[in-house]
Design an enzyme around this catalytic site. Structure first.
Site, PDB file in Angstrom:
ATOM      1  N   SER A  11       0.798  -1.237   0.000  1.00  0.00           N
ATOM      2  CA  SER A  11       0.000   0.000   0.000  1.00  0.00           C
ATOM      3  C   SER A  11       0.828   1.282   0.000  1.00  0.00           C
ATOM      4  CB  SER A  11      -0.943   0.008   1.203  1.00  0.00           C
ATOM      5  OG  SER A  11      -1.992  -0.919   1.020  1.00  0.00           O
ATOM      6  N   LYS A  28       0.109   3.857  -2.634  1.00  0.00           N
ATOM      7  CA  LYS A  28      -0.918   4.898  -2.527  1.00  0.00           C
ATOM      8  C   LYS A  28      -0.335   6.297  -2.379  1.00  0.00           C
ATOM      9  CE  LYS A  28      -4.027   1.421  -0.728  1.00  0.00           C
ATOM     10  NZ  LYS A  28      -4.470   0.666   0.451  1.00  0.00           N
ATOM     11  N   SER A  69      -6.017   3.563   4.362  1.00  0.00           N
ATOM     12  CA  SER A  69      -5.444   2.670   3.353  1.00  0.00           C
ATOM     13  C   SER A  69      -6.535   1.956   2.553  1.00  0.00           C
ATOM     14  CB  SER A  69      -4.501   1.641   3.992  1.00  0.00           C
ATOM     15  OG  SER A  69      -3.619   1.094   3.039  1.00  0.00           O
ATOM     16  N   LYS A  85       3.161   6.537   4.990  1.00  0.00           N
ATOM     17  CA  LYS A  85       2.243   5.467   4.602  1.00  0.00           C
ATOM     18  C   LYS A  85       2.811   4.079   4.930  1.00  0.00           C
ATOM     19  CE  LYS A  85      -1.542   3.952   2.843  1.00  0.00           C
ATOM     20  NZ  LYS A  85      -1.447   2.801   3.776  1.00  0.00           N
TER      21      LYS A  85
END
Length: 415
Positions: free
Chosen positions: A97, A100, A152, A259
């Site tokens: 993730s 992202k 997320s 993140k």
């Protein structure tokens, strides 16, 4: 006519003499101008010195580098882009993730966050980590970006792509173009959320430079610094509390982004940012069993054990070009971030271009200002002419062009 021919011959003779002398002088100037000086100012804020992570941890029975569990890791100074620590930072790995980050910054740059997006069936069907979107839901693009970065949400990423670029595939194409433009050459993205897919990969280094870029955007950096947020829907009218998956925000006060990412293939991943005393460091750990501990140790080591050395500011006079007296100035600020213990070994080197003859325009590149550690050049900034210079008949080097112009003028008049 005889008088004109005599003048032409004299000028040709002078031209040849000056040309020969000037060639010798220019070569002499090139070699003699190379010298080393100590850095003249040190601040609190280099690419690594080629150290081995495994062998450089202990020096004189004391730890010099932090313990890291990650298979790939990097610590980067956000201001200079210099690498302070790395372990297999260019190894291609599933980014999970952390993908992202690129999805969000691209949406922020390309679209209006006040736009209302309608959730498609494709976005509705996305599973794993979600913000529970249903087909037909309507919400602002900015809410989707927050849902992607903080909770997320995989479904939010698909909705972002479709709203921003018209289709998921087109948005992914733009992601790859953006990655290349930032210098992330060892990355390839096939989706917007980092769910496992063939040929979807990145590196610790690439993710660091993408994050460094994204954190310079005030909208992005504000979002990822939040521990919690409220995601509001337009249709149906409802809201939900989203808690940031980045637990570093709770355990390390200087942390301000960015993140997490987790899949079976990628392992536990984290792209982290922290700011302290006017400095920002970017840390990436991939396939890290102790990702938050790794990031905290790397960031704290970076703040405590490294600093920024300023060698000169943009437009600052460094030296003058010998024989011409032209002021040479820096094209841009020259800073290097490096371990404090190595600062005393840094040297500055001026290297001038050879075989250069007037005229020169202000801004012409006449040499380079190199920062060195031992015999290794760490960073280079061009040296520019600080003013226009057309040459002078009283200066052997400048006379070259002056005499040439006179010869050509006389030849034209004698016809």
């Amino acid at each position: 006519m005889k008088y004109k021919r005599t003048r032409v011959l004299i000028c040709v003779f002078v031209f040849i003499f000056v040309f020969v002398f000037n060639s010798v002088f220019a070569g002499f100037a090139y070699w003699e101008i190379i010298f080393h000086v100590e850095p003249f100012q040190s601040l609190n804020n280099i690419e690594n010195d080629g150290f081995s992570v495994e062998t450089a941890k202990i020096t004189g029975q004391s730890w010099t580098l932090p313990y890291v569990t990650a298979h790939s890791a990097i610590l980067l100074d956000a201001q200079t882009g210099d690498i302070l620590y790395e372990r297999d930072a260019h190894q291609k790995r599933p980014p999970a993730s952390t993908t992202k980050i690129l999805t969000a910054i691209l949406a922020i740059e390309l679209a209006d966050l006040e736009e209302i997006a309608t959730v498609s069936e494709k976005a509705d069907r996305v599973g794993e980590s979600t913000i529970y979107l249903n087909k037909g839901d309507k919400l602002k693009l900015g809410e989707l970006v927050e849902g992607a970065l903080i909770r997320s949400g995989n479904d939010a990423c698909v909705a972002i792509a479709e709203q921003t670029a018209g289709s998921h595939d087109e948005f992914v194409r733009l992601m790859n173009l953006k990655a290349i433009s930032l210098g992330a050459y060892n990355s390839n993205f096939v989706n917007t959320n980092g769910l496992p897919a063939n040929n979807h990969y990145s590196t610790a280094y690439d993710l660091a430079i993408i994050a460094r870029y994204a954190m310079n955007n005030p909208i992005f950096s504000k979002i990822v610094a939040q521990k919690t947020t409220t995601i509001s829907f337009e249709v149906p009218p409802k809201s939900q509390i989203a808690t940031n998956t980045n637990k570093l925000l709770w355990i390390y006060p200087p942390a301000d982004g960015v993140k997490t990412g987790t899949t079976n293939a990628a392992g536990k991943c984290l792209v982290a940012s922290a700011s302290k005393e006017g400095r920002r460091l970017i840390c990436v750990v991939l396939n890290a069993p102790d990702r938050f501990g790794d990031a905290k140790r790397l960031l704290e080591w970076g703040f405590n054990e490294t600093e920024t050395v300023l060698f000169g500011k943009q437009g600052e006079l460094i030296t003058t070009y010998p024989g011409y007296g032209i002021p040479l100035i820096l094209q841009e600020d020259l800073r290097i971030c490096i371990e404090k213990a190595k600062v005393k070994n840094l040297k500055a080197q001026i290297v001038l271009e050879k075989d250069l003859y007037p005229p020169f325009k202000a801004g012409d590149v006449l040499g380079n200002y190199n920062i060195m550690l031992g015999e290794r050049v760490l960073k280079t900034v061009p040296l520019l002419a600080g003013e226009n210079y057309v040459g002078s008949a009283l200066n052997f080097s400048g006379a070259l062009n002056v005499v040439l112009e006179q010869v050509l003028d006389l030849l034209n008049k004698s016809r």
